[in-house]
Each structure stands twice: as C-alpha cells, then as structure tokens.
Motif scaffolding. Sequence first.
Motif, PDB file in Angstrom:
ATOM      1  N   LYS A   3     -45.208  -5.074 -20.436  1.00 26.13           N
ATOM      2  CA  LYS A   3     -46.164  -5.293 -19.347  1.00 26.13           C
ATOM      3  C   LYS A   3     -47.084  -4.090 -19.196  1.00 26.13           C
ATOM      4  O   LYS A   3     -48.282  -4.252 -18.910  1.00 26.13           O
TER       5      LYS A   3
ATOM      6  N   ILE B  37     -44.538 -11.953 -18.725  1.00 26.91           N
ATOM      7  CA  ILE B  37     -45.617 -10.978 -18.935  1.00 26.91           C
ATOM      8  C   ILE B  37     -46.982 -11.602 -18.701  1.00 26.91           C
ATOM      9  O   ILE B  37     -47.809 -11.058 -17.960  1.00 26.91           O
TER      10      ILE B  37
ATOM     11  N   LEU C 210     -35.016  -6.848 -20.460  1.00 24.90           N
ATOM     12  CA  LEU C 210     -35.933  -6.662 -19.329  1.00 24.90           C
ATOM     13  C   LEU C 210     -36.604  -5.291 -19.370  1.00 24.90           C
ATOM     14  O   LEU C 210     -37.748  -5.146 -18.934  1.00 24.90           O
TER      15      LEU C 210
ATOM     16  N   ARG D  90     -42.163 -13.574 -23.186  1.00 26.82           N
ATOM     17  CA  ARG D  90     -43.486 -13.109 -22.765  1.00 26.82           C
ATOM     18  C   ARG D  90     -44.253 -14.159 -21.976  1.00 26.82           C
ATOM     19  O   ARG D  90     -44.929 -13.837 -20.992  1.00 26.82           O
TER      20      ARG D  90
ATOM     21  N   TRP E  58     -44.499  -6.823 -11.951  1.00 27.01           N
ATOM     22  CA  TRP E  58     -43.694  -5.682 -12.378  1.00 27.01           C
ATOM     23  C   TRP E  58     -44.194  -4.411 -11.688  1.00 27.01           C
ATOM     24  O   TRP E  58     -44.798  -3.527 -12.309  1.00 27.01           O
TER      25      TRP E  58
ATOM     26  N   ALA F 177     -36.758 -10.411 -25.609  1.00 30.26           N
ATOM     27  CA  ALA F 177     -37.905 -10.023 -24.779  1.00 30.26           C
ATOM     28  C   ALA F 177     -39.195 -10.653 -25.290  1.00 30.26           C
ATOM     29  O   ALA F 177     -40.026 -11.122 -24.501  1.00 30.26           O
TER      30      ALA F 177
ATOM     31  N   ILE G 206     -39.357  -5.778 -21.793  1.00 35.33           N
ATOM     32  CA  ILE G 206     -40.399  -6.602 -21.176  1.00 35.33           C
ATOM     33  C   ILE G 206     -41.241  -5.767 -20.226  1.00 35.33           C
ATOM     34  O   ILE G 206     -42.474  -5.885 -20.195  1.00 35.33           O
ATOM     35  N   SER G 207     -40.584  -4.910 -19.449  1.00 36.99           N
ATOM     36  CA  SER G 207     -41.323  -4.028 -18.549  1.00 36.99           C
ATOM     37  C   SER G 207     -42.290  -3.138 -19.329  1.00 36.99           C
ATOM     38  O   SER G 207     -43.444  -2.944 -18.929  1.00 36.99           O
TER      39      SER G 207
ATOM     40  N   GLY H 265     -35.174 -11.766 -14.522  1.00 34.26           N
ATOM     41  CA  GLY H 265     -36.469 -11.159 -14.819  1.00 34.26           C
ATOM     42  C   GLY H 265     -37.535 -11.550 -13.818  1.00 34.26           C
ATOM     43  O   GLY H 265     -38.375 -10.722 -13.430  1.00 34.26           O
TER      44      GLY H 265
END
Length: 795
Positions: A570, A232, A563, A228, A239, A224, A566-567, A517
């Motif tokens: 964000k 992100i 993911l 970025r 997102w 992750a 990553i969420s 993603g």
Amino acid sequence: MGFMEKIKSKSTVSEVSTGVDRVETNGSGNAHADMHLRRLRSQHRWDPFMDHDKIDAVDNAIASGDAEKEAAIEQSILQEDSPYLEVRSSVKPTDDPSEYVETVRAWTIGFVICTVVGAMNVLLYEHHLAVSISTSVVQLIAYPLGTGWAKFMPNAKIFGAELNPGPFNKKEHTLITMMAAAGTTISYAISILIAQQIFYGQAWGWGFQILLIMSTQAMGFGLAGVMRRFLIWPAAMVWPATLITCSVMDGLHSRGSVEPIHGWTMGRYKFFMIVAGATFFWQWIPNSIAPFVGYLGLFPTWAAPDNVAVNQVFGGINGLGFIPGTLDWSGVAGFFGNPLQFPSFALWNALFGALVILVCGYAVAFGGASFYRYLPLSANSNFDHFGKVYNTSRILNKDLTLNVEAYEAYSPLLIGPVFTMAYALGFAALMSTVTHVALFYGKDIWRRTKNAKYEEPDVHLKLMRKYPEAPEWWFISVFVVSFAFAMTASQVWDTKLTWWAFIICVIMGVIMILPVGIIQAITSQQTGLNIITEFIVGYMLPGRPVAMMLFKSWGYMLMANGLTFISDMKVGHYMKIPPRSMFRAQFFAVVWLSLVQVATFNFLLGNIPEFCDADQKQGFTCPGARTFYNASVIWGVVGPKRMFGPGALFAWINWFWLVGFVCTVAHWLIARRYPRSIARYIYFPAIFSIGGMIPPATLWNLSNWLVVGCFFNIWVMRKYKGWWSRYTYVMAGALDVGNAICIVLFALGLGLSAKNFPDWWGTTVVNSTFDALRKARTKAAPTDGSFFGPEAGTW
C-alpha cells in the motif's frame, strides 16, 4: 476527522478538492456515470472515513438523474484527489512516470541496509529491552546514503546500468525502505527455534531452520499478492499506519516555503528534523538517566510502595494503572504502535475496549474464583497453586509430551485476571471480525472475487494502472513453492505435526487474512489469529508443544506476514512504485533475509554465553521467546481441553465466542436501520482486540497510548485542522525515528556491554514497589506447604 465532526460537517464536495490538478477520466463518460456512482455508494456505504456531505452529494446526484451532474460528482470525489482528509494530508495525487526506480543505487543501498537491519533486529529482539530498528529508522538512514551517493558517486556504467543517474528521488527511497522493511519484522519462527532449542532442548539444524523461516515468510508474501484487489486497490482500504511513512517520505524530499497555518510557517522537513533530534536527546533521560519520568503516573505507588491496595489500583507494571502519565515515547507507543496513526473513530473504539478490560478485569479479580486473589492482577506469567511461576519441566516426558500423572500430582496452570480477560476478549474479537466482515463487506468481497476491475478507481488507482501489473500467478507460484518447503519441514523432521493438521493451519491463514486485513486497513488494529490456532491445535494434537508452535507459526504468521507485505504494498501504491518493481524488491527481501536471520540466530547461540538465561549478563534474556514458550505450555502441553473445556477452571470464557457474534449482529441491524448514525463508526473487532497485547502490555500502557492519540487525532484535529493536516503524521514519524535511534544506541552501548547508569532515587524508585516486585496480591500465598485454588482431582 473525528466522527462527530463528520456528522456535523457542512462543507460541499467541491470544497474538498480545491487546488488539486484534475486527472482525466478513462473515457467512460457521462453515459456510465450513474452506474459508477451507484457502485461508489454501495462500496462506501459503511465507510467511516467518508464524510456525510459526500454521501449526500452522491445520493442527490443519483436522485436527480442528471448524467452531467453525476459525472461531476464522481470526478470531484474520486478523480481529483482522495476522498479522505487523512490521505490528502499525506499523499500527493500526482505521479511522474519518468522517475527512475530500480537503479544500481537503490538496489545496492537496499541490499546493505536490509542485511544489516535484519541481523541487528534478531540480536536486539532477544535483549531484555526487546527493541528493534523500525521502518522509520531505515527510512531516515537511507536518505543521507542516497543523497550522498548522488553527490559523490561518478556517473560510470556497469553492464550498461548507470551508477549515478541523477538526484536521489522518492521512488528510489521508497523501494529501499520497502526492501528493508522485511528485515524490521522478526520472523515468528525465531521464537519457535529458541523455545525448541533453549527451553525444550531439541535442535534440528540449519536445514529445518531455513525451510521453516523461509516458508513462513514466503507463503505470506504469495498470499499478499492475491489479496491486492481486496486490500490495496479499494480507496476505502486506507491503511492509516502507512500514511506516516508517506508523510515522512514527502517531508524528507520536499523543500521550499509554505503558507502559514495557525501562525506556523515551518516546512515539513525542518519540523521533522527538529522533532526527531529533540526526541533523540530527550529519550536518554527515561532510558538511562532518570527512568522515573517514564512512569510519572505511578507516583502513588512511590509514596506507598508496600501498600497492596495502592499498588493494585495505581501500579502500571502488574496493577490496573488508573492514572496515565509518561514522558517516555516508548511508554506511549511501545506495545500498541504509534497512536497518531489511528483514526479518531478507532481511538473511540479502543477507549471503550479499554473500559471493558478494566471493568471485567476488576470483576474477575475480586468477584471471580478465589485463586485470583493470590495472583498479580496483570502479569505475563503462568502460575501454579503455590503462587510461583509454573515449572513446566515437572509435567513433561522426555519426548516433550504431557505426563498426565505428573501434571495431576503437581498443579493446575493458573493465569491472572487481566490475562484471563485478554483470552476471553480474544475469542470475542475473532468471532466479531469474521461476523463483521461477512455482514458489512460480504457482497463487495464476492463482486471483487468475480471481477478484479469491479473497484471504482480513485486517483491513486488510476495513476497506478498506467504501469504493468505484477501477475497473480507470480505470487501463486511463490506460495506453492513455499508450501512445499513447509510441508517438507513438518514431515521429514519429527515435529509431531501431522500432514492433515499442517494443511488445516494453512487453510485457516488463507481464510482469515481477508477479514482481519479489512479491519486492519480501516482501524489500524489487527485481530490476532494466534488464539484460535492455539485453540484448534490444542484439541487436535493435545500434549504436543512443538507441533502446537509450528501450527501456530504457519497458521497465524501466514496471515500476519501477509498483512505486513500488503501494508508495504500500500505504501508502494501511494508512492506510485511500479507493481513489478515492488514484487522484485519484496521477493528478494523474503529470500535473502530468511538466510540472514537463520545465520544470525545460530551466531547468537554459538557465541553468547548463557543465551536466554534469566540472569544473562548482557541482557539477552529472550523475552519474546519466553512469551511464546508460555503459550506453548498453556495450549501445547496442558492443552485447551484442560484449560477451557467443559468443567475446566476457565471454561466460562467460551461464552465470549457468543458475545462477539451477538454484539456484531446487533450492531449490523442497528447500522442498517440508521446508516447515518454513530453506528457506522463502531467496530466491535477493534473494541475486543485492543486487549490483544495485554500482557505483556498493561492497562497503564494502554491508557497512555489513548491519551496521546485522543489529544492529537480528536482534539487537535477538530480545533486546528490545518495544523493537524500538515504536521501530525510528520511528527508521528519523527517521534518514532528519534526514539528508535536512541534505544538502538542505548542497547548497543549500555545494554550489550552490561553497563548501567549509576543508581540514584530516579533509577531505583520504580523497581522498589510491590507493583514491580509482583507482591501486590490481595492474599499472600501459603508458606506451610499447602496450596490455594481447587482441590486435587477437581481440575
């Protein structure tokens, strides 16, 4: 904003940014404005969130050759506020770097909550209700704990750190929520361990369990961090689901009067508390007192409970569910997520996908092979050719490999028509995802790979660049160490997963996280990698169910967990959490919660009698693990060659690989020719992947989800845009919070004590129909010992 409205929008770029404090540029000046605008146009060429008026303004400024005009347009679109209404409605374009983040208060509350939530979710997930304590609940619980600490804790110091530095702020609250968010997601590996130990009778102890769970979580976290720059930092990676978290956070910490909108003067905080409270009290009715109100759309089956045709068409449990209608928020958001988090264009794509599933499922059921007529239209089970649930024990050797002679003497493995279409569309979705990202985003991916600073920064990225970045080598180190853990687990124990197969599954996760993603960051829908991992390992290592489950876990969950992290990153990006603080919080949660989940799993096995039995008294029937086990039978025991290979019963669904590719290429050609047309809002990965939760979800669940999502994010958004901007995401979070707290208390109170509300018509009518009893079959299975379907030796 609805995509038809975006096409018709006449507002100017300057109108969008009115009233927002301006953020100064980084000194690039007018001299580089033309380069920046051209890069902006390239990056947002296919952006469905970007209004046409903004794109027209960029084109006009570039065509004019006026450097000052170009600089002004760039400032208006990117640097005053987010270019997207959805983000502007949820996230403020400001930051206060002086706000404290990593306090003793934040770490203490975060540690306690993530420990309790991590353990409770393992417990609740194995209950037949399959509930969990969600991030929104954690968010609400953390708020009174933080404000109470600020009010009552003395301002003493421990090793120089203040116990009570001042008022509880949004950054502390966000850090706590993101730390605990890792505990709200159950490790996929728990289902592996249950299937392995309960259903296959194979136990390897704590060492294997810790290495397995920690590696599946940590590899995703490490990957992750490397993603970025792609998922992100770009503004186009919205997102949408994270905007609910941000709106609730802002609502809890915001006070004061607001300007009237469509006659509404209520602040976000008050609105949130009223909706959450009302939802909490209401949900006791569909959960316990009168469950029928959660199934109002199924009323035709109540009138004709023994009519096969009525139950097939209108049944929502094993039928097609033609009439949506529920007053239970779980029935709306339980399988597909909160519909209010999905942008309007994603809902239109999902609606089309639902029609595809409905039409194709009906066609397969009544126009396909004859054995489909003996099976329920939609059921989360594997069947034999006697119409009963498939008995896997009849085809297994003692070492859990396939006994071919026993298999051929017993029965082919059969699945229902909607389940068949779910697999077919899963093939199409995966191929479509890879093709879509390669065609529409390939150039940008390559440029960001070569240059991490390639992205034109919006206001949020500019504000975040004031903080020291968490170096990529930190994340790479986590990935390498967890890779070694996983390799050790796969080779030291007799998993029957070869070292080269393990490397292949990791490579698959690494490759697929980016295309999947990108689609999820735009549409809120994730294309599952589980089907392709099952398909590949089934061919590489046929007849090895445990190896198949491990391959699937490390391959698929590497991507899915990545993911999820990553969420959460964000959210930290939107809420301006320093990247290094975010790294420390998430890394701690990964390591600690792996241990917590292993300990909880072993506690359940050792202390709950008849754990995972279908008739377990307290309801611990392990529905998720059973689904996992069913998949291991299809792909790991029987294998894809016998199911989907040349000449097999389900070989025809392989054509959907081609369907996914052809549809996406055709879409790309049309979008290139007509870039401002409706084609920019079409996403075939979203159309095909909407069936990824069917089963265990049903078409009826999907129709309820679509009705609510389309009503608010299309009709209300178009007609009452001001109201939608202020309240929709706050309402989404409040509905989730109220419902989740009610379900958790219900599971703990009535579920774990094996108590039920007294029976009456409203509690029994739903379960008394052919639809609920799986008897709504076009043809009845033979009772004379014969079977239906293909003759012996032909499958």
